[in-house]
Write a protein that holds these residues in place. Structure first.
Motif, mmCIF file in Angstrom:
data_model
loop_
_atom_site.group_PDB
_atom_site.id
_atom_site.type_symbol
_atom_site.label_atom_id
_atom_site.label_comp_id
_atom_site.label_asym_id
_atom_site.label_seq_id
_atom_site.Cartn_x
_atom_site.Cartn_y
_atom_site.Cartn_z
ATOM 1 N N VAL A 81 0.846 -1.189 0.000
ATOM 2 C CA VAL A 81 0.000 0.000 0.000
ATOM 3 C C VAL A 81 0.883 1.241 0.000
ATOM 4 N N ARG A 82 0.626 2.148 -0.943
ATOM 5 C CA ARG A 82 1.437 3.358 -1.084
ATOM 6 C C ARG A 82 0.693 4.629 -0.698
ATOM 7 N N HIS A 83 -0.637 4.596 -0.736
ATOM 8 C CA HIS A 83 -1.383 5.829 -0.461
ATOM 9 C C HIS A 83 -2.833 5.482 -0.192
ATOM 10 N N GLU A 84 -3.481 6.260 0.674
ATOM 11 C CA GLU A 84 -4.935 6.163 0.849
ATOM 12 C C GLU A 84 -5.474 7.537 1.195
ATOM 13 N N GLU A 85 -6.723 7.778 0.819
ATOM 14 C CA GLU A 85 -7.374 9.033 1.188
ATOM 15 C C GLU A 85 -8.871 8.831 1.323
ATOM 16 N N ASN A 86 -9.474 9.677 2.146
ATOM 17 C CA ASN A 86 -10.898 9.607 2.448
ATOM 18 C C ASN A 86 -11.613 10.725 1.693
ATOM 19 N N LEU A 87 -12.589 10.352 0.868
ATOM 20 C CA LEU A 87 -13.370 11.320 0.082
ATOM 21 C C LEU A 87 -14.795 11.447 0.624
ATOM 22 N N ARG A 88 -14.945 11.331 1.937
ATOM 23 C CA ARG A 88 -16.283 11.299 2.547
ATOM 24 C C ARG A 88 -17.151 12.479 2.135
ATOM 25 N N GLU A 89 -16.638 13.685 2.259
ATOM 26 C CA GLU A 89 -17.443 14.869 1.924
ATOM 27 C C GLU A 89 -17.801 14.910 0.445
ATOM 28 N N HIS A 90 -16.938 14.358 -0.392
ATOM 29 C CA HIS A 90 -17.215 14.322 -1.832
ATOM 30 C C HIS A 90 -18.445 13.451 -2.126
ATOM 31 N N TYR A 91 -18.594 12.370 -1.356
ATOM 32 C CA TYR A 91 -19.753 11.510 -1.623
ATOM 33 C C TYR A 91 -21.047 12.181 -1.184
ATOM 34 N N ALA A 92 -20.997 12.957 -0.107
ATOM 35 C CA ALA A 92 -22.195 13.697 0.293
ATOM 36 C C ALA A 92 -22.623 14.653 -0.821
ATOM 37 N N LYS A 93 -21.659 15.341 -1.441
ATOM 38 C CA LYS A 93 -21.980 16.246 -2.536
ATOM 39 C C LYS A 93 -22.477 15.479 -3.758
ATOM 40 N N THR A 94 -21.894 14.318 -4.025
ATOM 41 C CA THR A 94 -22.335 13.494 -5.157
ATOM 42 C C THR A 94 -23.790 13.086 -4.977
ATOM 43 N N LEU A 95 -24.140 12.632 -3.788
ATOM 44 C CA LEU A 95 -25.507 12.201 -3.503
ATOM 45 C C LEU A 95 -26.490 13.359 -3.596
ATOM 46 N N ALA A 96 -26.060 14.534 -3.182
ATOM 47 C CA ALA A 96 -26.924 15.708 -3.331
ATOM 48 C C ALA A 96 -27.226 15.960 -4.801
ATOM 49 N N GLY A 97 -26.225 15.778 -5.661
ATOM 50 C CA GLY A 97 -26.438 15.944 -7.103
ATOM 51 C C GLY A 97 -27.389 14.909 -7.665
ATOM 52 N N TRP A 98 -27.249 13.648 -7.256
ATOM 53 C CA TRP A 98 -28.156 12.601 -7.736
ATOM 54 C C TRP A 98 -29.592 12.850 -7.272
ATOM 55 N N CYS A 99 -29.743 13.268 -6.015
ATOM 56 C CA CYS A 99 -31.090 13.557 -5.512
ATOM 57 C C CYS A 99 -31.730 14.708 -6.283
ATOM 58 N N GLN A 100 -30.930 15.709 -6.600
ATOM 59 C CA GLN A 100 -31.469 16.828 -7.383
ATOM 60 C C GLN A 100 -31.919 16.346 -8.749
ATOM 61 N N ASN A 101 -31.145 15.462 -9.368
ATOM 62 C CA ASN A 101 -31.543 14.903 -10.664
ATOM 63 C C ASN A 101 -32.842 14.119 -10.551
ATOM 64 N N LEU A 102 -32.963 13.305 -9.499
ATOM 65 C CA LEU A 102 -34.193 12.533 -9.305
ATOM 66 C C LEU A 102 -35.382 13.455 -9.098
#
Length: 434
Positions: A352-373
Protein backbone atom coordinates in the motif's frame (compact mmCIF):
# COMPACT_ATOMS: atom_id res chain seq x y z
CA UNK A 1 -40.29 27.31 17.13
CA UNK A 2 -43.49 26.47 18.98
CA UNK A 3 -43.40 22.97 20.48
CA UNK A 4 -46.61 21.12 21.16
CA UNK A 5 -46.43 17.61 22.56
CA UNK A 6 -49.56 15.60 23.22
CA UNK A 7 -50.23 14.83 26.86
CA UNK A 8 -48.81 11.49 27.89
CA UNK A 9 -51.15 8.88 29.26
CA UNK A 10 -51.47 9.30 33.03
CA UNK A 11 -52.52 5.68 33.59
CA UNK A 12 -51.30 2.62 31.72
CA UNK A 13 -54.93 1.51 31.28
CA UNK A 14 -55.71 4.43 28.95
CA UNK A 15 -55.95 3.80 25.22
CA UNK A 16 -53.22 5.85 23.61
CA UNK A 17 -53.49 7.75 20.35
CA UNK A 18 -50.84 7.31 17.67
CA UNK A 19 -49.33 10.67 18.62
CA UNK A 20 -49.21 9.67 22.30
CA UNK A 21 -47.46 6.44 21.35
CA UNK A 22 -44.91 8.48 19.39
CA UNK A 23 -44.35 10.66 22.46
CA UNK A 24 -43.96 7.57 24.62
CA UNK A 25 -41.16 6.01 22.56
CA UNK A 26 -39.20 9.20 21.76
CA UNK A 27 -36.90 11.14 24.04
CA UNK A 28 -36.56 14.89 24.27
CA UNK A 29 -38.06 17.44 21.89
CA UNK A 30 -39.51 15.91 18.75
CA UNK A 31 -37.57 17.58 15.88
CA UNK A 32 -40.44 17.30 13.38
CA UNK A 33 -44.22 17.24 13.06
CA UNK A 34 -46.02 13.89 13.32
CA UNK A 35 -49.63 13.55 12.13
CA UNK A 36 -51.58 10.29 12.28
CA UNK A 37 -54.65 8.81 10.61
CA UNK A 38 -56.56 8.82 13.94
CA UNK A 39 -56.52 12.62 13.99
CA UNK A 40 -53.81 12.96 16.61
CA UNK A 41 -50.61 14.97 16.14
CA UNK A 42 -47.47 15.89 18.02
CA UNK A 43 -44.28 17.85 17.55
CA UNK A 44 -43.79 21.53 16.70
CA UNK A 45 -46.82 22.95 14.92
CA UNK A 46 -44.60 25.18 12.80
CA UNK A 47 -42.04 22.49 11.94
CA UNK A 48 -40.87 22.71 8.34
CA UNK A 49 -40.76 18.93 7.95
CA UNK A 50 -42.76 16.01 9.19
CA UNK A 51 -44.30 12.58 8.77
CA UNK A 52 -47.92 11.66 8.15
CA UNK A 53 -49.03 8.17 9.15
CA UNK A 54 -51.89 7.33 6.78
CA UNK A 55 -53.22 3.93 7.85
CA UNK A 56 -53.29 1.22 10.51
CA UNK A 57 -51.10 -0.93 8.24
CA UNK A 58 -48.48 1.79 8.40
CA UNK A 59 -48.65 1.68 12.19
CA UNK A 60 -48.21 -2.07 12.00
CA UNK A 61 -45.08 -1.69 9.86
CA UNK A 62 -43.62 0.74 12.38
CA UNK A 63 -44.53 -1.39 15.40
CA UNK A 64 -43.30 -4.73 14.05
CA UNK A 65 -40.00 -3.49 12.57
CA UNK A 66 -38.86 -0.51 14.68
CA UNK A 67 -36.29 1.71 13.07
CA UNK A 68 -35.38 2.36 9.45
CA UNK A 69 -36.83 -0.90 8.08
CA UNK A 70 -40.34 -0.31 9.44
CA UNK A 71 -40.36 3.30 8.29
CA UNK A 72 -39.13 2.28 4.86
CA UNK A 73 -41.82 -0.40 4.53
CA UNK A 74 -44.58 2.03 5.48
CA UNK A 75 -43.21 4.74 3.20
CA UNK A 76 -42.65 2.52 0.17
CA UNK A 77 -46.06 0.88 0.60
CA UNK A 78 -47.77 4.30 0.65
CA UNK A 79 -48.82 4.14 4.32
CA UNK A 80 -46.43 6.87 5.49
CA UNK A 81 -46.00 10.21 3.74
CA UNK A 82 -43.47 13.01 4.03
CA UNK A 83 -44.34 16.62 4.85
CA UNK A 84 -42.39 19.59 3.55
CA UNK A 85 -39.97 17.69 1.30
CA UNK A 86 -40.01 16.16 -2.17
CA UNK A 87 -39.91 12.33 -2.29
CA UNK A 88 -37.01 12.57 -4.73
CA UNK A 89 -34.91 14.39 -2.14
CA UNK A 90 -36.17 14.00 1.46
CA UNK A 91 -32.76 15.04 2.80
CA UNK A 92 -33.96 17.78 5.15
CA UNK A 93 -36.49 15.47 6.79
CA UNK A 94 -34.00 12.63 7.16
CA UNK A 95 -31.45 15.05 8.59
CA UNK A 96 -34.02 16.03 11.22
CA UNK A 97 -34.80 12.38 11.89
CA UNK A 98 -31.09 11.92 12.56
CA UNK A 99 -31.63 13.96 15.74
CA UNK A 100 -34.57 11.81 16.85
CA UNK A 101 -33.85 9.69 19.90
CA UNK A 102 -35.94 6.66 20.80
CA UNK A 103 -36.27 5.13 24.26
CA UNK A 104 -37.70 1.97 25.75
CA UNK A 105 -40.77 2.84 27.85
CA UNK A 106 -41.33 1.28 31.30
CA UNK A 107 -43.06 -2.14 31.30
CA UNK A 108 -46.50 -0.78 32.27
CA UNK A 109 -46.34 1.91 29.60
CA UNK A 110 -45.15 -0.60 27.02
CA UNK A 111 -48.12 -2.79 27.89
CA UNK A 112 -50.44 0.19 27.39
CA UNK A 113 -48.88 0.82 23.97
CA UNK A 114 -49.43 -2.84 23.03
CA UNK A 115 -53.07 -2.72 24.18
CA UNK A 116 -53.64 0.51 22.27
CA UNK A 117 -52.28 -0.95 19.06
CA UNK A 118 -54.20 -4.19 19.46
CA UNK A 119 -53.38 -7.71 18.36
CA UNK A 120 -54.01 -7.09 14.66
CA UNK A 121 -51.55 -4.21 14.43
CA UNK A 122 -48.85 -6.29 16.12
CA UNK A 123 -48.95 -8.89 13.34
CA UNK A 124 -46.32 -8.07 10.68
CA UNK A 125 -47.95 -7.25 7.32
CA UNK A 126 -46.33 -8.63 4.17
CA UNK A 127 -43.47 -6.35 3.11
CA UNK A 128 -43.65 -4.37 -0.15
CA UNK A 129 -42.57 -6.31 -3.27
CA UNK A 130 -39.45 -4.14 -3.60
CA UNK A 131 -37.97 -5.80 -0.52
CA UNK A 132 -35.38 -8.59 -0.83
CA UNK A 133 -35.33 -11.71 1.32
CA UNK A 134 -33.92 -11.25 4.85
CA UNK A 135 -30.19 -11.74 5.35
CA UNK A 136 -30.63 -14.67 7.75
CA UNK A 137 -32.46 -16.62 5.07
CA UNK A 138 -29.74 -15.95 2.52
CA UNK A 139 -27.12 -17.05 5.04
CA UNK A 140 -29.08 -20.21 5.87
CA UNK A 141 -29.34 -21.08 2.19
CA UNK A 142 -25.57 -20.81 1.88
CA UNK A 143 -25.80 -18.74 -1.30
CA UNK A 144 -24.17 -15.47 -0.34
CA UNK A 145 -21.32 -14.46 -2.67
CA UNK A 146 -21.56 -17.49 -4.91
CA UNK A 147 -21.43 -16.47 -8.56
CA UNK A 148 -25.15 -17.12 -8.94
CA UNK A 149 -26.12 -15.23 -5.79
CA UNK A 150 -23.84 -12.27 -6.58
CA UNK A 151 -25.43 -12.01 -10.01
CA UNK A 152 -28.89 -12.02 -8.40
CA UNK A 153 -27.90 -9.31 -5.91
CA UNK A 154 -26.44 -7.10 -8.64
CA UNK A 155 -29.52 -7.62 -10.77
CA UNK A 156 -31.73 -6.49 -7.84
CA UNK A 157 -30.03 -3.11 -7.71
CA UNK A 158 -28.44 -2.32 -11.06
CA UNK A 159 -30.89 -3.73 -13.57
CA UNK A 160 -33.67 -1.36 -12.54
CA UNK A 161 -33.70 0.53 -15.84
CA UNK A 162 -30.96 2.18 -17.85
CA UNK A 163 -33.36 5.00 -18.70
CA UNK A 164 -33.97 5.56 -14.98
CA UNK A 165 -30.24 5.69 -14.25
CA UNK A 166 -29.70 8.14 -17.12
CA UNK A 167 -32.13 10.54 -15.44
CA UNK A 168 -30.62 10.13 -11.95
CA UNK A 169 -26.90 9.85 -12.67
CA UNK A 170 -26.71 12.31 -15.52
CA UNK A 171 -24.67 12.11 -18.75
CA UNK A 172 -21.64 10.43 -17.15
CA UNK A 173 -23.72 7.39 -16.10
CA UNK A 174 -21.36 7.08 -13.16
CA UNK A 175 -22.74 5.50 -10.01
CA UNK A 176 -19.78 6.03 -7.69
CA UNK A 177 -18.43 8.90 -5.61
CA UNK A 178 -17.24 11.87 -7.63
CA UNK A 179 -14.18 13.93 -6.71
CA UNK A 180 -14.91 17.67 -6.67
CA UNK A 181 -11.94 19.80 -7.79
CA UNK A 182 -13.54 22.82 -6.09
CA UNK A 183 -16.77 23.68 -4.25
CA UNK A 184 -18.50 25.10 -7.31
CA UNK A 185 -17.83 22.16 -9.64
CA UNK A 186 -20.79 20.47 -11.27
CA UNK A 187 -21.55 16.77 -10.79
CA UNK A 188 -20.33 16.03 -14.33
CA UNK A 189 -17.08 17.93 -13.79
CA UNK A 190 -16.52 16.06 -10.55
CA UNK A 191 -17.12 12.65 -12.13
CA UNK A 192 -14.71 13.43 -14.95
CA UNK A 193 -12.19 14.58 -12.36
CA UNK A 194 -12.63 11.31 -10.43
CA UNK A 195 -11.74 9.28 -13.52
CA UNK A 196 -8.79 11.59 -14.15
CA UNK A 197 -7.59 11.06 -10.57
CA UNK A 198 -7.87 7.25 -10.79
CA UNK A 199 -6.12 7.25 -14.18
CA UNK A 200 -3.28 9.42 -12.88
CA UNK A 201 -2.82 7.47 -9.64
CA UNK A 202 -2.48 4.29 -11.71
CA UNK A 203 0.22 5.98 -13.86
CA UNK A 204 -1.52 4.81 -17.00
CA UNK A 205 -0.24 5.83 -20.42
CA UNK A 206 -0.98 5.05 -24.03
CA UNK A 207 -0.48 1.36 -24.80
CA UNK A 208 -0.96 0.17 -21.20
CA UNK A 209 -3.49 -2.50 -20.21
CA UNK A 210 -6.17 -1.86 -17.57
CA UNK A 211 -8.68 -4.24 -15.96
CA UNK A 212 -11.69 -2.40 -14.49
CA UNK A 213 -13.58 -4.73 -12.13
CA UNK A 214 -17.25 -3.93 -11.53
CA UNK A 215 -17.12 -1.38 -14.33
CA UNK A 216 -20.77 -0.36 -14.28
CA UNK A 217 -21.74 1.51 -17.44
CA UNK A 218 -18.10 1.73 -18.48
CA UNK A 219 -17.19 5.27 -17.48
CA UNK A 220 -13.65 4.39 -16.40
CA UNK A 221 -13.27 2.01 -19.34
CA UNK A 222 -14.10 4.72 -21.86
CA UNK A 223 -12.06 7.40 -20.08
CA UNK A 224 -8.94 5.22 -20.19
CA UNK A 225 -9.56 4.12 -23.78
CA UNK A 226 -9.77 7.75 -24.90
CA UNK A 227 -6.19 8.10 -23.63
CA UNK A 228 -5.04 5.12 -25.71
CA UNK A 229 -5.17 2.49 -22.93
CA UNK A 230 -6.43 -1.01 -23.74
CA UNK A 231 -9.20 -1.82 -21.26
CA UNK A 232 -11.32 -4.80 -20.23
CA UNK A 233 -14.31 -4.04 -18.00
CA UNK A 234 -16.42 -6.65 -16.22
CA UNK A 235 -19.90 -6.27 -14.75
CA UNK A 236 -22.52 -8.73 -13.51
CA UNK A 237 -25.30 -6.49 -14.81
CA UNK A 238 -26.49 -7.46 -18.28
CA UNK A 239 -28.14 -4.06 -18.79
CA UNK A 240 -24.98 -2.21 -17.79
CA UNK A 241 -22.84 -4.28 -20.16
CA UNK A 242 -25.19 -3.69 -23.08
CA UNK A 243 -25.32 0.06 -22.44
CA UNK A 244 -21.53 0.26 -22.04
CA UNK A 245 -20.79 -1.67 -25.23
CA UNK A 246 -23.11 0.61 -27.18
CA UNK A 247 -21.38 3.68 -25.68
CA UNK A 248 -18.00 2.22 -26.68
CA UNK A 249 -19.29 1.72 -30.23
CA UNK A 250 -20.67 5.28 -30.41
CA UNK A 251 -17.28 6.70 -29.42
CA UNK A 252 -15.38 4.46 -31.84
CA UNK A 253 -13.36 2.80 -29.07
CA UNK A 254 -13.97 -0.85 -30.03
CA UNK A 255 -10.29 -1.49 -30.79
CA UNK A 256 -9.28 -0.46 -27.28
CA UNK A 257 -12.23 -1.10 -24.95
CA UNK A 258 -14.47 -4.02 -24.09
CA UNK A 259 -17.11 -4.45 -21.38
CA UNK A 260 -18.05 -8.03 -20.58
CA UNK A 261 -21.21 -9.28 -18.92
CA UNK A 262 -19.11 -11.43 -16.64
CA UNK A 263 -18.16 -12.27 -13.09
CA UNK A 264 -14.74 -10.73 -12.45
CA UNK A 265 -13.55 -14.19 -11.41
CA UNK A 266 -14.01 -15.33 -15.01
CA UNK A 267 -11.49 -12.86 -16.42
CA UNK A 268 -8.59 -15.10 -17.42
CA UNK A 269 -6.15 -12.54 -18.86
CA UNK A 270 -3.09 -11.57 -16.80
CA UNK A 271 -0.17 -9.15 -16.98
CA UNK A 272 -2.24 -5.97 -16.59
CA UNK A 273 -0.41 -2.72 -15.90
CA UNK A 274 -3.21 -1.66 -13.55
CA UNK A 275 -6.47 -2.78 -11.98
CA UNK A 276 -9.21 -0.36 -10.93
CA UNK A 277 -11.94 -1.49 -8.55
CA UNK A 278 -14.38 1.40 -8.18
CA UNK A 279 -17.40 0.69 -5.99
CA UNK A 280 -17.21 -3.12 -6.05
CA UNK A 281 -15.56 -4.10 -2.77
CA UNK A 282 -18.85 -3.35 -0.94
CA UNK A 283 -20.39 -6.34 -2.75
CA UNK A 284 -17.55 -8.84 -2.24
CA UNK A 285 -18.08 -9.84 1.39
CA UNK A 286 -15.36 -9.22 3.97
CA UNK A 287 -14.52 -12.92 4.34
CA UNK A 288 -13.81 -12.99 0.60
CA UNK A 289 -11.24 -10.16 0.66
CA UNK A 290 -8.24 -12.54 0.61
CA UNK A 291 -9.52 -14.31 -2.52
CA UNK A 292 -10.55 -11.01 -4.12
CA UNK A 293 -7.27 -9.20 -3.65
CA UNK A 294 -5.42 -12.42 -4.40
CA UNK A 295 -7.21 -12.52 -7.78
CA UNK A 296 -6.12 -8.93 -8.45
CA UNK A 297 -2.54 -9.71 -7.44
CA UNK A 298 -2.51 -12.60 -9.90
CA UNK A 299 -3.70 -10.36 -12.73
CA UNK A 300 -1.07 -7.65 -12.26
CA UNK A 301 2.41 -7.61 -13.73
CA UNK A 302 5.31 -6.82 -11.36
CA UNK A 303 5.18 -3.06 -10.84
CA UNK A 304 1.45 -3.00 -11.65
CA UNK A 305 -0.87 -0.82 -9.58
CA UNK A 306 -4.25 -1.34 -7.90
CA UNK A 307 -6.68 1.47 -7.10
CA UNK A 308 -9.45 0.31 -4.76
CA UNK A 309 -12.27 2.85 -4.31
CA UNK A 310 -15.12 1.89 -1.98
CA UNK A 311 -17.50 2.88 0.79
CA UNK A 312 -16.15 2.13 4.25
CA UNK A 313 -17.08 2.43 7.90
CA UNK A 314 -15.27 4.81 10.26
CA UNK A 315 -14.26 1.78 12.36
CA UNK A 316 -13.15 -1.79 11.69
CA UNK A 317 -15.50 -3.59 14.08
CA UNK A 318 -18.72 -4.00 12.07
CA UNK A 319 -19.45 -5.38 8.63
CA UNK A 320 -23.22 -5.61 8.10
CA UNK A 321 -25.26 -2.81 6.56
CA UNK A 322 -28.51 -1.51 8.04
CA UNK A 323 -31.74 -3.42 7.51
CA UNK A 324 -33.14 -0.96 4.97
CA UNK A 325 -29.99 -0.97 2.85
CA UNK A 326 -29.77 -4.76 2.98
CA UNK A 327 -33.41 -5.38 2.04
CA UNK A 328 -34.04 -2.59 -0.46
CA UNK A 329 -30.73 -1.41 -1.90
CA UNK A 330 -27.67 -3.68 -1.65
CA UNK A 331 -28.59 -7.25 -0.69
CA UNK A 332 -25.54 -9.06 0.72
CA UNK A 333 -23.55 -5.83 0.86
CA UNK A 334 -20.95 -5.48 3.62
CA UNK A 335 -18.93 -2.50 4.81
CA UNK A 336 -15.82 -2.40 6.95
CA UNK A 337 -13.17 0.15 7.81
CA UNK A 338 -10.31 1.21 5.59
CA UNK A 339 -7.93 -0.46 8.02
CA UNK A 340 -9.42 -3.87 7.29
CA UNK A 341 -9.18 -3.26 3.55
CA UNK A 342 -5.57 -2.11 3.78
CA UNK A 343 -4.69 -5.14 5.90
CA UNK A 344 -6.31 -7.50 3.40
CA UNK A 345 -4.37 -5.89 0.53
CA UNK A 346 -1.12 -6.11 2.46
CA UNK A 347 -1.73 -9.71 3.54
CA UNK A 348 -1.79 -10.97 -0.05
CA UNK A 349 1.51 -9.27 -0.82
CA UNK A 350 0.65 -5.93 -2.40
CA UNK A 351 2.33 -2.85 -0.95
CA UNK A 352 0.00 0.00 0.00
CA UNK A 353 1.44 3.36 -1.08
CA UNK A 354 -1.38 5.83 -0.46
CA UNK A 355 -4.94 6.16 0.85
CA UNK A 356 -7.37 9.03 1.19
CA UNK A 357 -10.90 9.61 2.45
CA UNK A 358 -13.37 11.32 0.08
CA UNK A 359 -16.28 11.30 2.55
CA UNK A 360 -17.44 14.87 1.92
CA UNK A 361 -17.22 14.32 -1.83
CA UNK A 362 -19.75 11.51 -1.62
CA UNK A 363 -22.19 13.70 0.29
CA UNK A 364 -21.98 16.25 -2.54
CA UNK A 365 -22.33 13.49 -5.16
CA UNK A 366 -25.51 12.20 -3.50
CA UNK A 367 -26.92 15.71 -3.33
CA UNK A 368 -26.44 15.94 -7.10
CA UNK A 369 -28.16 12.60 -7.74
CA UNK A 370 -31.09 13.56 -5.51
CA UNK A 371 -31.47 16.83 -7.38
CA UNK A 372 -31.54 14.90 -10.66
CA UNK A 373 -34.19 12.53 -9.30
CA UNK A 374 -36.26 15.45 -8.05
CA UNK A 375 -35.94 17.34 -11.34
CA UNK A 376 -36.93 14.25 -13.36
CA UNK A 377 -39.41 12.79 -10.87
CA UNK A 378 -42.34 12.27 -13.24
CA UNK A 379 -40.19 10.56 -15.86
CA UNK A 380 -38.53 8.37 -13.23
CA UNK A 381 -41.89 7.31 -11.76
CA UNK A 382 -43.17 6.52 -15.24
CA UNK A 383 -40.08 4.37 -15.85
CA UNK A 384 -39.87 2.33 -12.61
CA UNK A 385 -43.00 3.09 -10.59
CA UNK A 386 -43.50 5.42 -7.64
CA UNK A 387 -42.52 2.87 -4.97
CA UNK A 388 -39.10 2.18 -6.52
CA UNK A 389 -38.49 5.88 -7.13
CA UNK A 390 -39.29 6.53 -3.45
CA UNK A 391 -36.79 3.85 -2.41
CA UNK A 392 -34.11 5.69 -4.37
CA UNK A 393 -34.91 9.08 -2.93
CA UNK A 394 -34.91 7.63 0.58
CA UNK A 395 -31.68 5.71 0.04
CA UNK A 396 -29.69 8.51 -1.58
CA UNK A 397 -30.83 11.27 0.78
CA UNK A 398 -30.26 9.02 3.80
CA UNK A 399 -26.81 8.11 2.54
CA UNK A 400 -26.00 11.79 2.17
CA UNK A 401 -26.83 12.27 5.84
CA UNK A 402 -24.64 9.27 6.68
CA UNK A 403 -21.61 10.67 4.86
CA UNK A 404 -22.08 14.12 6.37
CA UNK A 405 -22.32 12.67 9.90
CA UNK A 406 -19.38 10.28 9.46
CA UNK A 407 -21.54 7.17 9.68
CA UNK A 408 -19.86 6.03 6.46
CA UNK A 409 -16.77 7.09 4.53
CA UNK A 410 -15.26 6.62 1.06
CA UNK A 411 -11.64 5.53 0.77
CA UNK A 412 -9.31 5.20 -2.17
CA UNK A 413 -6.37 2.86 -1.54
CA UNK A 414 -3.44 2.68 -3.97
CA UNK A 415 -1.17 -0.38 -3.92
CA UNK A 416 1.62 -1.82 -6.06
CA UNK A 417 2.80 -5.34 -6.89
CA UNK A 418 6.52 -5.43 -6.10
CA UNK A 419 8.98 -7.31 -8.28
CA UNK A 420 11.08 -10.25 -7.07
CA UNK A 421 13.62 -7.88 -5.53
CA UNK A 422 10.97 -5.92 -3.63
CA UNK A 423 11.19 -2.91 -5.92
CA UNK A 424 8.14 -0.86 -6.89
CA UNK A 425 9.64 1.29 -9.62
CA UNK A 426 7.62 4.32 -8.48
CA UNK A 427 8.57 7.98 -7.97
CA UNK A 428 9.59 8.97 -4.46
CA UNK A 429 6.57 11.24 -3.95
CA UNK A 430 2.95 11.21 -5.20
CA UNK A 431 2.91 11.89 -8.93
CA UNK A 432 -0.71 12.93 -9.41
CA UNK A 433 -2.53 16.19 -8.94
CA UNK A 434 -4.94 15.92 -6.01
Amino acid sequence: MTTLRTSRAEAPSERLSMAQIMDTVTDGVLPLRFVAYDGSATGPQDAAYGLKLLSPRGASYLATAPGDLGMARAYVAGDLDVIGVHPGDPYELLNALGDLRFKLPPPKTAAAVARSLGFELLKPPPPPPQEARPRWRRVAEGLRHSKTRDAEAIHHHYDVSNAFYEKVLGPSMTYTCACYPHEGATLEEAQENKYRLVFDKLRLKEGDRLLDIGCGWGGMVRYAARQGVRVIGATLSREQAAWAQEAIRREGLEDLAEVRHSDYRDVAETGFDAVSSIGLTEHIGVKNYPAYFGFINDRLRPGGLLLNHCITRPDNRRTSTGAFIDRYVFPDGELTGSGSIISAIQDIGLEVRHEENLREHYAKTLAGWCQNLKDNWDDCVAEVGEATAKVWGLYMAGSRVGFERNVVQLHQVLAVKLDDRGEAGLPLRPWWEA
